[in-house]
Scaffold this motif. Structure first.
Motif, PDB file in Angstrom:
ATOM      1  N   THR A 140      35.577  56.668  44.279  1.00 46.37           N
ATOM      2  CA  THR A 140      36.553  56.003  44.829  1.00 46.37           C
ATOM      3  C   THR A 140      37.752  55.159  44.393  1.00 46.37           C
ATOM      4  OG1 THR A 140      35.622  54.093  44.891  1.00 46.37           O
ATOM      5  CG2 THR A 140      34.371  56.458  46.024  1.00 46.37           C
ATOM      6  N   LEU A 185      44.980  49.193  48.228  1.00 45.81           N
ATOM      7  CA  LEU A 185      45.983  49.967  50.417  1.00 45.81           C
ATOM      8  C   LEU A 185      46.660  48.511  50.594  1.00 45.81           C
ATOM      9  CD1 LEU A 185      43.513  51.623  51.542  1.00 45.81           C
ATOM     10  CD2 LEU A 185      45.588  52.195  50.760  1.00 45.81           C
ATOM     11  N   ASP A 198      46.592  44.935  52.791  1.00 42.64           N
ATOM     12  CA  ASP A 198      45.463  44.154  53.143  1.00 42.64           C
ATOM     13  C   ASP A 198      44.010  44.562  52.658  1.00 42.64           C
ATOM     14  OD1 ASP A 198      47.243  43.421  55.347  1.00 42.64           O
ATOM     15  OD2 ASP A 198      45.791  44.907  56.230  1.00 42.64           O
ATOM     16  N   SER A 199      44.225  44.049  51.200  1.00 42.42           N
ATOM     17  CA  SER A 199      43.197  44.294  50.099  1.00 42.42           C
ATOM     18  C   SER A 199      43.312  42.460  49.764  1.00 42.42           C
ATOM     19  CB  SER A 199      43.200  44.637  49.227  1.00 42.42           C
ATOM     20  OG  SER A 199      43.329  46.212  49.333  1.00 42.42           O
ATOM     21  N   ASP A 211      39.500  37.929  63.271  1.00 39.50           N
ATOM     22  CA  ASP A 211      39.353  39.309  62.821  1.00 39.50           C
ATOM     23  C   ASP A 211      38.115  39.149  61.249  1.00 39.50           C
ATOM     24  OD1 ASP A 211      41.371  40.246  64.835  1.00 39.50           O
ATOM     25  OD2 ASP A 211      42.394  39.653  63.052  1.00 39.50           O
ATOM     26  N   ASP A 240      30.300  44.146  56.161  1.00 37.45           N
ATOM     27  CA  ASP A 240      30.957  45.143  56.812  1.00 37.45           C
ATOM     28  C   ASP A 240      30.173  44.593  58.866  1.00 37.45           C
ATOM     29  OD1 ASP A 240      29.085  46.411  58.427  1.00 37.45           O
ATOM     30  OD2 ASP A 240      29.905  48.179  57.779  1.00 37.45           O
ATOM     31  N   ASN A 286      38.340  45.072  50.741  1.00 34.26           N
ATOM     32  CA  ASN A 286      39.344  45.236  51.914  1.00 34.26           C
ATOM     33  C   ASN A 286      38.752  45.382  52.425  1.00 34.26           C
ATOM     34  OD1 ASN A 286      40.907  46.339  54.021  1.00 34.26           O
ATOM     35  ND2 ASN A 286      42.775  47.474  52.031  1.00 34.26           N
ATOM     36  N   SER A 324      39.290  45.100  55.891  1.00 35.68           N
ATOM     37  CA  SER A 324      39.329  45.657  57.019  1.00 35.68           C
ATOM     38  C   SER A 324      39.271  47.134  57.074  1.00 35.68           C
ATOM     39  CB  SER A 324      40.671  45.663  57.795  1.00 35.68           C
ATOM     40  OG  SER A 324      41.491  44.199  57.249  1.00 35.68           O
ATOM     41  N   LYS A 325      39.452  48.067  55.714  1.00 32.83           N
ATOM     42  CA  LYS A 325      38.864  48.993  55.781  1.00 32.83           C
ATOM     43  C   LYS A 325      38.057  49.350  54.838  1.00 32.83           C
ATOM     44  CE  LYS A 325      43.783  50.513  55.526  1.00 32.83           C
ATOM     45  NZ  LYS A 325      44.249  49.400  55.341  1.00 32.83           N
ATOM     46  N   SER A 326      36.590  48.545  55.422  1.00 36.50           N
ATOM     47  CA  SER A 326      35.136  48.585  54.834  1.00 36.50           C
ATOM     48  C   SER A 326      35.369  49.052  53.283  1.00 36.50           C
ATOM     49  CB  SER A 326      34.010  49.432  55.603  1.00 36.50           C
ATOM     50  OG  SER A 326      34.158  48.465  56.786  1.00 36.50           O
ATOM     51  N   LEU A 327      36.020  48.806  52.221  1.00 33.06           N
ATOM     52  CA  LEU A 327      36.067  48.928  51.275  1.00 33.06           C
ATOM     53  C   LEU A 327      35.638  48.550  50.403  1.00 33.06           C
ATOM     54  CD1 LEU A 327      39.414  50.935  51.166  1.00 33.06           C
ATOM     55  CD2 LEU A 327      37.259  52.099  51.200  1.00 33.06           C
TER      56      LEU A 327
END
Lengths: 615, 615
Positions: free
Chosen positions: B2, B32, B34-35, B188, B243, B263, B265-268
């Motif tokens: 990924t 991306l 917000d990382s 957040d 998360d 990341n 916010s994107k659960s990465l």
């Protein structure tokens, strides 16, 4: 002599007297109602049976003389400090409670306040039990724990608010444990139950605080403190009573277990002379240590006595080099343990001067301690030979062999320690002594497994200039005068481990380090004023008043100080136990891996430059 | 693979890569909005320039790859723990602030959270600075200090409530320092900035706590932790992201400095294999240490590497006896420092068996470390002669000379230490190694100035049964298999300092003490279950399952354990530095004068009897 003076005179005699009944009868006549016994006792950390025996002794005495109130110090049953012992071994607290229940049964005619570790519902409290009528009638808990306590004891203690007023004969006593100052405005008398270690800087402060609490609330205040030493921590006792105007009306002896009888309601008490209340510290560094000598001496003697006594040792063996450190150690050990329990060994090498050898012998004779001469030549030669062979093998694998090393110096110091530890192994109850002083400890100017090795280090918290003052004071103030040869006090200290190539004579410590007068002031400024490198650059040192000192030289000495201090952290870690006399804290630590701290710092410009360079 | 995996793969390569620009370009494409970069770094306590250089390196990297948010651990600028350093030398904090202001200037394209000691108005705070737009835009203070922190750092820190929410790109981040869990319900993302030392028992707990905070408040949680060792304290890193359901989505490596990009916010994120998360402790004592071996090994290696590295040493010299302790130490030192930096010396006496000598040599050959043989006969004979002469003199003054003493045993161990310290004195950057293990340290089964003396003690927190397991594990899991001779693992340990009169062979340690399987379980029960003497009488030991054990024998061993532990407190005090692997606390202490504690206690009846007797 007033009645209260007679009462305390008789009390002092009582415990060793033959005619106990007679004394009891006279005391019964003299003691007024509402008198109180302050049992300033010396405990053993964690040894509940030992402590209970003392507590019972004083409770029984109180009852025999019809004294109906007796107060013991904080945590008296378990001892303090215990560091992490209770946390790791809760059985200590449980045993204490078992003993407390039985002790309570004897309190049929008196009320006793006994500090202990309460263990209830999985929690521990710093508590005081009220023992009366043959049982525990009340328990008071410490509600505010000391912030940043230097000992780890409070790691497992929970603060807890309880009622803390008890009434005896209609008098309301408020009981405060340690620094837990929540004054109840209705109390008739405040009782402050403490275990406060001695710190010279805090003595005046503490005395003023107690006095001001009494006068502020217009109520008599009784302060009962622990006495004795537990490893580094030294407690001086000096239990006190202030009247409602804040005036001192009674004071127990310092550094001695004592049962002091007072009557706060009638403002009756006796003020014993105290090495603590008479001690003074200078607001600036000075070589005049006179006003603090008695306290220093008593702290050291109590520290040695209690360390040996509480660990079951009774004898000491030490090297006598003819130098200041070992000389002062020998005198202190003689006074603390008795001359029959001290053995000094002169262990000369080829570098040792005749004066040093003579001084060692004269000192031993003056003191009447055991003495012999054991030259280290054979051990040095054999070890040196073996090592030279070894080094030529190691060199095949390791580069960077020093052209000039401390190897030979250290073999000498280590051979001597081999002798001392040998004696300790061969003879019962005997500890070898490490003779390092505080100035040298800061500088790392001592040999690992050599002179800094031992079972106890009597003077590890006394700087060199203070040791000189102590030597002179001992010569003047001990019953036997002038036991220390004058030449020991006059000669410039040196380890006699190496020859100075410049002079052809044994290297002088001040030439290798810096003048002790300067060095000790650096230590003093760090410990007492928290001054840093730059502050000290600006400050005028006593040395500068007495001598001309170039700025470059001062800078060089300060640089050397910080460099040596940073690399001596390991030696500080493995230093044998000693009693704290002057250090502002008991458990101050610094990681050894923090040796990279830059105590000088860098300029803003330099930082900018470096950041640019790295980017 | 990924994108987030590729990002972290590239990041790992970056710092040693030649083609930095190329990597930067690829990263800029992949990252991306917000990382966040988690900079899990290994600091030096108090060495602000060293720490700043690392911080700047990672900030610059973040900016180069257009990452607009990077987070460092708690107190990263000053290092942690610093114990009492800040209190004694406030200049450390002031220097930190000076550096911080300059570091802020480079943060033109990223936001960095940097932990530091704030010094304001005479008070110190455990703070995090928000660096952005070339300046410090905000400071968040720790509002709840850890209760009973094992380190002294918090002695000078003031808790203080500040706003702790920052907004970046419209995302509200709440910043929590350490265990300061005051969750703001509107955040957040939660960022938990920590310096949590590794404790195996706490790992699962901590992981569960982090996960449950995330799920309870339904918000992603980022945990950034320090890595590296500072003396005893070991930090494992293992920075993590959960998360909003509490699921682990990213985890940095354990025991390695790493810049992990996530990341939330994107659960990465990427989950690296971790020795910490895979470690397990048994709920009862077991000889199966397998599940904790990787963590143990990594903790030891990091502990050695960082102690040597941070103090500026790079080489070690140790005695190779052919026994388990020195063998395991040699392997660990080789792995931590490199074979070229380790020198082993076989120092046989007449008691040393041929197998022991052979095993030492084979081990050294297998490892490829430096090796030689240096018999101690000459030193032993000379020292023994000198001591016998001395003893006959001492005997004139001191009674109670032992008929059977440990003097000869100890001369052997001390002669060996004389060799090792000699090599350390003669060769640059070289530390002698103390090979004592934890079982022996508890029992005081080690010689002062002998085998327990050294600049570092690698295995002082590993029990003997665990060392056997570690030896087997090392043979199986190192790239080079079976470096440890099988006979070392098979033979029963003994110091080879004395002959057992019963067998005519060298004394076996378990005969002098008790079976290690039993001893290690006693230690385990005290440390992990706080069991006392009576609890252990009742508990069934593993040894009892495997062997028949009479109640009398068990009692005798327990009595011996507590007796020896009480008299070994001094040895614990002067133990050289070592890294904590298994002990539940870092700074647990007990006064040496608490040696009189009765860990068995007495019965109520016995107490009554004694009280009667004393009255």
């Amino acid at each position: 002599m007033t009645d209260i003076e007679r009462i305390n005179e008789l009390t002092e005699k009582y415990f060793t007297a033959e005619n106990k009944k007679e004394i009891e009868n006279e005391l019964k006549e003299l003691i007024l109602p509402d008198s109180i016994g302050l049992a300033q006792i010396n405990t053993k950390a964690g040894d509940i049976e030992y402590n209970s025996k003392k507590i019972i002794k004083y409770i029984n005495f109180a009852q025999n003389i019809r004294l109906n109130f007796v107060i013991f110090p904080e945590l008296v049953l378990t001892g303090f400090p215990l560091e992490n012992s209770i946390e790791n071994h809760p059985i200590i607290a449980d045993e204490g409670i078992k003993w407390l229940n039985e002790i309570a049964k004897i309190t049929t005619k008196t009320t006793a306040l006994v500090g202990f570790v309460e263990h209830d519902g999985g929690k521990f409290y710093d508590s005081v039990a009220v023992l009366q009528e043959g049982k525990i009638t009340d328990i008071i808990r410490k509600s505010i724990l000391p912030q940043n306590c230097e000992f780890n004891d409070y790691n497992c203690i929970t603060p807890s608010q309880t009622s803390n007023v008890i009434v005896i004969n209609g008098i309301k006593y408020q009981i405060l444990i340690g620094e837990d100052y929540n004054i109840n405005q209705n109390a008739d008398v405040i009782i402050n139950i403490c275990a406060t270690p001695t710190k010279i800087k805090n003595i005046q402060l503490e005395n003023n605080l107690l006095s001001s609490v009494a006068s502020k609330y217009s109520v008599p205040l009784i302060y009962v403190n622990q006495v004795g030493a537990t490893d580094r921590a030294s407690f001086d006792g000096t239990s006190r009573v202030f009247d409602k105007d804040g005036k001192l009306i009674a004071c127990a002896k310092s550094f001695e277990e004592q049962f002091l009888i007072v009557n706060p309601s009638k403002s009756l008490g006796k003020i014993y002379p105290s090495e603590i209340l008479s001690a003074k510290t200078e607001k600036q560094f000075s070589l005049d240590y006179e006003a603090d000598m008695k306290r220093t001496y008593k702290t050291l003697i109590q520290g040695i006595k209690d360390y040996f006594g509480k660990t079951g040792f009774k004898r000491a063996v030490l090297g006598l080099s003819g130098g200041l450190d070992s000389t002062v150690c020998a005198v202190l050990l003689t006074d603390a343990l008795g001359k029959e329990n001290v053995f000094g060994i002169s262990m000369p090498s080829k570098i040792t001067s005749q004066t040093s050898k003579d001084d060692a012998q004269v000192l031993a004779q003056n003191l009447g301690i055991g003495f012999t001469v054991a030259p280290i030549k054979d051990m040095f030669d054999t070890t040196n030979n073996c090592l030279q062979n070894l080094f030529s093998e190691v060199e095949k694998h390791f580069d960077n062999r020093y052209k000039q090393s401390f190897t030979a110096d250290n073999i000498q110091a280590r051979s001597r320690a081999m002798f001392l530890w040998g004696v300790s192994n061969e003879f019962g109850s005997c500890l070898p002594i490490a003779t390092s002083d505080k100035s040298e400890a800061y500088m790392g100017y001592a040999t690992i497994n050599g002179d800094m090795s031992g079972g106890f280090a009597p003077i590890a918290d006394i700087t060199k200039t203070k040791l000189f003052a102590l030597a002179k004071w001992l010569n003047k103030n001990r019953t036997q005068k002038d036991v220390i040869p004058q030449s020991v006090i006059e000669k410039r200290p040196g380890a006699e481990l190496a020859i100075d190539p410049k002079t052809g004579k044994p290297l002088i410590a001040e030439d290798a380090l810096m003048p002790y007068e300067f060095l000790d002031e650096v230590i003093w400024r760090i410990e007492n004023k928290k001054e840093n490198y730059h502050d000290m650059q600006k400050s005028e040192f006593l040395y500068e008043k007495n001598h001309s000192l170039l700025k470059e030289q001062k800078t060089q000495w300060l640089d050397k100080f910080y460099h040596r201090m940073s690399t001596a952290l390991y030696k500080k870690l493995i230093m044998p136990p000693y009693v704290i006399v002057d250090s502002p804290s008991y458990n101050s630590k610094q990681p050894i891996t923090s040796c990279g701290i830059n105590y000088k710092g860098v300029t803003k410009e330099k930082i900018e430059q470096k950041i640019q360079q790295w980017s």
